[in-house]
Design an enzyme around this catalytic site. Structure first.
Site, PDB file in Angstrom:
ATOM      1  N   THR A 122       0.894  -1.165  -0.019  1.00 48.50           N
ATOM      2  CA  THR A 122       0.079  -0.008   0.008  1.00 48.50           C
ATOM      3  C   THR A 122       0.841   1.259   0.035  1.00 48.50           C
ATOM      4  O   THR A 122       1.504   1.418   0.998  1.00 48.50           O
ATOM      5  CB  THR A 122      -1.018  -0.214   1.503  1.00 48.50           C
ATOM      6  N   PHE A 153      -5.827  -6.893  -1.105  1.00 48.31           N
ATOM      7  CA  PHE A 153      -6.946  -6.160  -0.095  1.00 48.31           C
ATOM      8  C   PHE A 153      -7.222  -7.309   1.028  1.00 48.31           C
ATOM      9  O   PHE A 153      -8.346  -7.219   1.787  1.00 48.31           O
ATOM     10  CB  PHE A 153      -8.251  -5.887  -0.624  1.00 48.31           C
ATOM     11  N   LEU A 154      -6.201  -8.150   1.079  1.00 50.19           N
ATOM     12  CA  LEU A 154      -6.516  -9.251   2.142  1.00 50.19           C
ATOM     13  C   LEU A 154      -6.580  -8.729   3.509  1.00 50.19           C
ATOM     14  O   LEU A 154      -5.886  -7.805   4.027  1.00 50.19           O
ATOM     15  CB  LEU A 154      -5.408 -10.347   1.971  1.00 50.19           C
ATOM     16  N   LYS A 208      -6.620   1.269  -3.234  1.00 50.54           N
ATOM     17  CA  LYS A 208      -6.392   0.573  -1.964  1.00 50.54           C
ATOM     18  C   LYS A 208      -6.413   1.564  -0.731  1.00 50.54           C
ATOM     19  O   LYS A 208      -7.205   1.260   0.340  1.00 50.54           O
ATOM     20  CB  LYS A 208      -4.721   0.059  -2.173  1.00 50.54           C
ATOM     21  N   CYS A 264      -2.533  -1.715   9.252  1.00 50.98           N
ATOM     22  CA  CYS A 264      -2.999  -1.004   7.914  1.00 50.98           C
ATOM     23  C   CYS A 264      -3.850   0.018   8.198  1.00 50.98           C
ATOM     24  O   CYS A 264      -3.519   1.123   7.927  1.00 50.98           O
ATOM     25  CB  CYS A 264      -3.736  -2.039   7.137  1.00 50.98           C
ATOM     26  N   LYS A 267      -2.454   3.616  10.027  1.00 52.07           N
ATOM     27  CA  LYS A 267      -1.276   4.107   9.165  1.00 52.07           C
ATOM     28  C   LYS A 267      -1.593   4.478   7.907  1.00 52.07           C
ATOM     29  O   LYS A 267      -1.338   5.484   7.143  1.00 52.07           O
ATOM     30  CB  LYS A 267       0.119   3.284   9.281  1.00 52.07           C
ATOM     31  N   LYS A 327      -7.053  -8.176  16.501  1.00 48.73           N
ATOM     32  CA  LYS A 327      -8.375  -9.121  16.200  1.00 48.73           C
ATOM     33  C   LYS A 327      -8.337 -10.635  16.131  1.00 48.73           C
ATOM     34  O   LYS A 327      -7.083 -11.031  16.110  1.00 48.73           O
ATOM     35  CB  LYS A 327      -8.764  -8.520  14.669  1.00 48.73           C
TER      36      LYS A 327
HETATM   37  C1  UDX Z   1      -7.630  -4.378   6.842  1.00 47.75           C
HETATM   38  C2  UDX Z   1      -8.531  -4.241   5.507  1.00 47.75           C
HETATM   39  O1  UDX Z   1      -9.804  -4.945   5.734  1.00 47.75           O
HETATM   40  C3  UDX Z   1      -7.981  -5.149   4.367  1.00 47.75           C
HETATM   41  O2  UDX Z   1      -8.414  -5.129   3.024  1.00 47.75           O
HETATM   42  C4  UDX Z   1      -6.530  -4.459   3.828  1.00 47.75           C
HETATM   43  O3  UDX Z   1      -5.798  -5.200   2.985  1.00 47.75           O
HETATM   44  C5  UDX Z   1      -5.407  -4.456   5.203  1.00 47.75           C
HETATM   45  O4  UDX Z   1      -6.531  -3.865   6.265  1.00 47.75           O
HETATM   46  P1  UDX Z   1      -6.870  -6.105   8.525  1.00 47.75           P
HETATM   47  O5  UDX Z   1      -6.002  -5.162   9.020  1.00 47.75           O
HETATM   48  O6  UDX Z   1      -6.273  -7.544   8.499  1.00 47.75           O
HETATM   49  O7  UDX Z   1      -7.383  -5.757   6.972  1.00 47.75           O
HETATM   50  O8  UDX Z   1      -8.155  -6.335   9.613  1.00 47.75           O
HETATM   51  P2  UDX Z   1      -9.752  -6.080   9.427  1.00 47.75           P
HETATM   52  O9  UDX Z   1     -10.351  -7.101   9.340  1.00 47.75           O
HETATM   53  O10 UDX Z   1      -9.899  -5.127   8.396  1.00 47.75           O
HETATM   54  O11 UDX Z   1      -9.918  -5.285  10.699  1.00 47.75           O
HETATM   55  C6  UDX Z   1      -9.190  -4.123  11.052  1.00 47.75           C
HETATM   56  C7  UDX Z   1      -9.659  -3.879  12.578  1.00 47.75           C
HETATM   57  O12 UDX Z   1     -10.937  -3.187  12.579  1.00 47.75           O
HETATM   58  C8  UDX Z   1      -9.551  -4.685  13.676  1.00 47.75           C
HETATM   59  O13 UDX Z   1      -8.895  -4.331  14.815  1.00 47.75           O
HETATM   60  C9  UDX Z   1     -10.958  -5.285  13.837  1.00 47.75           C
HETATM   61  O14 UDX Z   1     -10.965  -5.738  15.241  1.00 47.75           O
HETATM   62  C10 UDX Z   1     -11.760  -3.941  13.807  1.00 47.75           C
HETATM   63  N1  UDX Z   1     -12.907  -4.010  13.325  1.00 47.75           N
HETATM   64  C11 UDX Z   1     -13.335  -4.443  12.079  1.00 47.75           C
HETATM   65  C12 UDX Z   1     -14.146  -3.614  14.260  1.00 47.75           C
HETATM   66  O15 UDX Z   1     -13.700  -3.112  15.230  1.00 47.75           O
HETATM   67  N2  UDX Z   1     -15.479  -3.862  13.623  1.00 47.75           N
HETATM   68  C13 UDX Z   1     -15.806  -4.240  12.464  1.00 47.75           C
HETATM   69  O16 UDX Z   1     -16.712  -4.557  12.144  1.00 47.75           O
HETATM   70  C14 UDX Z   1     -14.605  -4.720  11.451  1.00 47.75           C
END
Ligand code: UDX
Length: 439
Positions: A122, A153-154, A208, A264, A267, A327
């Site tokens: 990114t 986008f994973l 992204k 992600c 930042k 998470k």
């Molecule tokens: C994220 C993006 O979803 C992904 O597309 C990108 O490539 C990288 O950043 P990720 O950081 O792995 O992915 O986690 P994600 O599932 O998006 O959750 C991010 C944070 O949001 C976590 O701390 C999670 O607990 C929180 N979250 C997510 C919530 O508090 N509520 C939700 O409904 C969804």
């Protein structure tokens, strides 16, 4: 097709394993020798569901190899995916592009044939164009290096699934040939009907960061409404469910609670604002500053709620923390909201005991001042309050009656709104949750 994947962190290791699974010949490259050694033995250097199996299969059937040698990478293939991290710069909001620069600086002079470098990291808009001129300047005169951008986008915890079954593939290219190469790499996914969007470099880069900024905004929005629910005596979980049925809103990413963490979202939002400032349009994205700050205040609010519940001061109190990862389904603790709350309580004099099913080693290495327990039950022994901060599945299965016999006081804060609170209440727990009525 032969390809290298340079950078084998959460993104690159998964990408390399998945590309091998799609039938390509893949060479993973990293400067970290320990990591390369593990990967070469078919072992994931971090916890990611499904990754070990893919690595093991790829390594055993010879389609997946790993090296620390960039010269070997340059020789091996003409397509190079770059998956190195772009963390936040120390003391600034901008992305640190040094990892990307050093890959290009090392790889380009070693190229002996025309090559396509496909960035997946990114990056701030404009990076791919800069890297293209950097590579052209460093490559031998008779070698043509082309840059393409193919953002990833994973989600951690679902990384293998998201890579093999993405909801779309986005590529930024400057030639039809690059587009054709990328299409053939992803042919198995395209033949399944995965949407494929081919565009210019700038748009691909922006897709992204915009996606992450949008998700961050959606979360901070529902968390703001959650405060309203709490103040007015309404219930944010029911409210989210009701909102989610509106297709224009959608139910995903609408779970209110402690807010977002990880490597992600935060930042990327900050880097987006920083890039907007550089481009002279800071005002257009200034609302994102509040999205970020509001999100960070969730951690403070949760700590305040816990302090309140134990009588106004953490001093001498036992605090049990369930969850350390940012998470569930990952061992990643980068910018973990759970650990931020745990540390805040510890700094104010609480004895904090943390449990996490997978992230304990990482958490212990980063924060040796916290205590760690091998089970949720042990973490909760003699606790004055139990904080549910990362919603691992196993925490939903906890028997509140049994846990109740271990704690000093049956007090629970569910900061993720994922526990069956009626069961806890029935077992005599006093329960607080963000965005819900106290009981
Ligand atoms: C994220 C993006 O979803 C992904 O597309 C990108 O490539 C990288 O950043 P990720 O950081 O792995 O992915 O986690 P994600 O599932 O998006 O959750 C991010 C944070 O949001 C976590 O701390 C999670 O607990 C929180 N979250 C997510 C919530 O508090 N509520 C939700 O409904 C969804």
């Amino acid at each position: 097709m032969r390809m290298t994947v340079i950078g084998t962190g959460y993104l690159g290791a998964v990408h390399a394993a998945c590309m091998a699974d799609l039938g390509h010949e893949v060479l993973g490259v990293d400067t970290n020798r320990d990591r390369i050694e593990m990967l070469a033995n078919g072992l994931a250097p971090f916890y990611e569901p499904g990754l070990d199996e893919l690595l093991d299969r790829g390594v055993r059937n010879g389609s997946l190899r790993f090296t620390t040698s960039m010269a070997e990478a340059a020789e091996f293939a003409d397509v190079h995916f770059v998956c190195v991290g772009t963390p936040q710069q120390d003391g600034a909001d901008r992305a640190d592009l040094r990892g990307l620069h050093s890959v290009v600086d090392e790889l380009a002079p070693l190229l002996r044939r025309d090559a396509l470098i496909i960035g997946k990291s990114t990056v701030p808009v404009g990076t791919a164009t800069d890297l293209a001129s950097r590579a052209a300047g460093l490559a031998p005169a008779d070698v043509r290096v082309e840059l393409a951008w193919n953002p990833e986008f994973l989600r951690e915890g679902l990384a293998v699934e998201d890579t093999l079954y993405p909801n779309r593939i986005v590529v930024g290219v400057t030639s039809g040939a690059a587009d054709a190469t990328i299409r053939s790499i992803y042919r198995p996914l395209l033949s399944r009907g995965t949407p494929y969007i081919s565009t210019d470099l700038h748009t691909a880069e922006l897709v992204k960061v915009s996606a992450n900024a949008f998700l961050a905004t959606k979360l901070s929005f529902i968390n703001a409404v959650s405060d309203m629910c709490e103040a007015a005596g309404a219930d944010v979980v029911t409210l989210s469910e009701a909102l989610g049925y509106d297709e224009r809103i959608g139910s995903a990413y609408l779970s209110a609670g402690l807010g977002f963490g990880g490597s992600c979202l935060g930042k990327d939002v900050r880097a987006f604002i920083a890039r907007a400032r550089e481009l002279g349009i800071e005002d257009s994205l200034s609302f994102l500053r509040e999205v970020d700050e509001f999100n960070l205040r969730r951690r403070q609010r949760t700590a305040e709620m816990a302090r309140d519940v134990v009588g106004g001061s953490f001093a001498g109190r036992n605090v049990a923390v369930l969850g350390a990862a940012f998470k569930p389904d990952t061992d990643d603790i980068r910018d973990s909201p759970a650990l931020a709350v745990a540390r805040a309580a510890q700094r104010e004099g609480a004895r904090v005991r943390v449990h996490d099913p997978k992230a304990m080693d990482n958490a212990r290495a980063a924060y040796p001042e916290l205590d760690f327990s091998p089970s949720a039950e042990k973490a909760c022994e003699d606790a004055d309050v139990v904080l549910h901060l990362t919603e691992w599945r196993e925490y939903s299965d906890i028997d509140p009656e049994i846990l109740g016999s271990l704690v000093r006081e049956r007090r629970l804060i569910d900061a993720r709104n994922k526990l069956p609170l009626d069961r806890w209440q029935a077992a005599g727990w006093s329960v607080r949750a963000l965005g819900r009525k106290a009981s």
